[in-house]
Write a protein that holds these residues in place. Structure first.
Motif, mmCIF file in Angstrom:
data_model
loop_
_atom_site.group_PDB
_atom_site.id
_atom_site.type_symbol
_atom_site.label_atom_id
_atom_site.label_comp_id
_atom_site.label_asym_id
_atom_site.label_seq_id
_atom_site.Cartn_x
_atom_site.Cartn_y
_atom_site.Cartn_z
ATOM 1 N N TYR B 31 -12.057 -42.745 -18.875
ATOM 2 C CA TYR B 31 -10.934 -41.821 -18.305
ATOM 3 C C TYR B 31 -11.135 -40.095 -18.092
ATOM 4 C CZ TYR B 31 -7.290 -45.015 -19.653
ATOM 5 O OH TYR B 31 -6.582 -45.803 -20.108
ATOM 6 N N TYR B 33 -11.811 -36.722 -16.825
ATOM 7 C CA TYR B 33 -10.732 -35.133 -16.215
ATOM 8 C C TYR B 33 -11.313 -33.800 -15.408
ATOM 9 C CZ TYR B 33 -7.831 -37.916 -19.031
ATOM 10 O OH TYR B 33 -7.502 -38.901 -20.148
ATOM 11 N N TYR B 35 -10.872 -30.200 -15.244
ATOM 12 C CA TYR B 35 -9.997 -28.492 -16.061
ATOM 13 C C TYR B 35 -11.209 -27.598 -15.614
ATOM 14 C CZ TYR B 35 -7.202 -31.929 -19.150
ATOM 15 O OH TYR B 35 -6.314 -33.343 -19.478
ATOM 16 N N PHE B 45 -5.356 -28.275 -15.391
ATOM 17 C CA PHE B 45 -5.741 -29.330 -14.949
ATOM 18 C C PHE B 45 -6.065 -29.315 -14.120
ATOM 19 C CE2 PHE B 45 -5.955 -33.441 -14.642
ATOM 20 C CZ PHE B 45 -4.937 -33.999 -13.664
ATOM 21 N N PHE B 91 -14.269 -26.920 -16.613
ATOM 22 C CA PHE B 91 -14.652 -27.951 -17.814
ATOM 23 C C PHE B 91 -14.051 -29.237 -17.912
ATOM 24 C CE2 PHE B 91 -14.872 -25.228 -21.577
ATOM 25 C CZ PHE B 91 -14.486 -23.984 -21.007
ATOM 26 N N GLN B 102 -9.598 -36.737 -25.870
ATOM 27 C CA GLN B 102 -10.398 -35.804 -24.504
ATOM 28 C C GLN B 102 -11.616 -35.007 -25.502
ATOM 29 O OE1 GLN B 102 -7.917 -34.166 -20.922
ATOM 30 N NE2 GLN B 102 -6.920 -36.098 -21.509
ATOM 31 N N PHE B 104 -14.759 -32.645 -24.526
ATOM 32 C CA PHE B 104 -15.165 -31.356 -22.786
ATOM 33 C C PHE B 104 -16.271 -31.738 -23.308
ATOM 34 C CE2 PHE B 104 -11.049 -30.078 -21.402
ATOM 35 C CZ PHE B 104 -9.982 -30.776 -22.100
#
Lengths: 111, 113
Positions: B31, B33, B35, B45, B91, B102, B104
């Motif tokens: 997963y 992401y 941000y 987000f 990020f 999560q 970073f």
């Protein structure tokens, strides 16, 4: 939309004292995570607590979660100057979904 | 300990130019992401990516933004025509399982002139 909101916004303590930061949120969550951010740096994960858990420990950190009050607290015991940073709570409505961050608490620990 | 790495650490670009921010997530994570954090504000987000497609996006993530996982290791965020208000720290984060933390990266500071 749900939010994690921390208080206080800023906290100044002496080395050796305990620091408590609180976080409130608005809707149901799968988990709540606490992160630390040193100035100009990335987010460092501290603790994840799931909605069916009430308390977790990691070293000098203790996190509690009260889903009935939609609140969490982060306790740092015996603080050190190196703990000086911003601390954020972040909530996940479901596993794997976007984290919703609060505005953070800026902690200053003086020696 | 494995880390999420982001490059460049700082990007300065003229308004209207395209930028690509790069991320190498932790190798066995699934997963991904993006941000962003505008100076002095909370982390917001942008988008999440799973199984080679966008799984969730915020209203910030408009048509000017796109993400790509061009190979097995990189995860990129492209801003097609940058605006002044795109100036922020971006990020990247990744996680192996949906109910795990999560992790970073250190971020890319994007400055639009």
């Amino acid at each position: 939309s749900q939010q994690g909101e921390e208080d206080p916004q800023a906290l100044s303590i002496q080395e050796g004292e305990n620091a408590t930061m609180n976080c409130s949120y608005k809707t149901s969550i799968n988990n709540l995570q606490w992160y630390r951010q040193n100035s100009g740096r990335g987010l460092v994960h501290l603790i994840l607590i799931r909605s069916n858990e009430r308390e977790k420990h990691s070293g000098r950190l203790r996190v509690t979660l009260d889903t009935s009050k939609k609140s969490s607290s982060l306790l740092i015991t015996a603080s050190r100057a190196a703990d000086t940073a911003s601390y954020f709570c972040a909530t996940a409505p479901q596993a794997g979904t976007a984290l919703i961050f609060g505005k953070g608490t800026t902690l200053s620990v003086s020696s | 300990e494995p880390e999420v790495t982001q490059t460049p650490s700082h990007q300065v670009t003229q308004m209207g130019q395209e930028v690509i921010l790069r991320c190498v997530p932790i190798s066995n994570h699934l997963y991904f992401y993006w941000y962003r954090q505008i100076l002095g504000q909370k982390v917001e987000f942008l988008v999440s990516f799973y199984n080679n497609e966008i799984s969730e996006k915020s209203e910030i993530f408009d048509d000017q933004f796109s993400v790509e996982r061009p190979d097995g290791s990189n995860f990129t965020l492209k801003i097609r025509s940058t605006k002044l208000e795109d100036s922020a720290m971006y990020f990247c984060a990744s996680t192996g399982l949906s109910n795990q933390p999560q992790h970073f990266g250190d971020g890319t500071r994007l400055s639009i002139l």
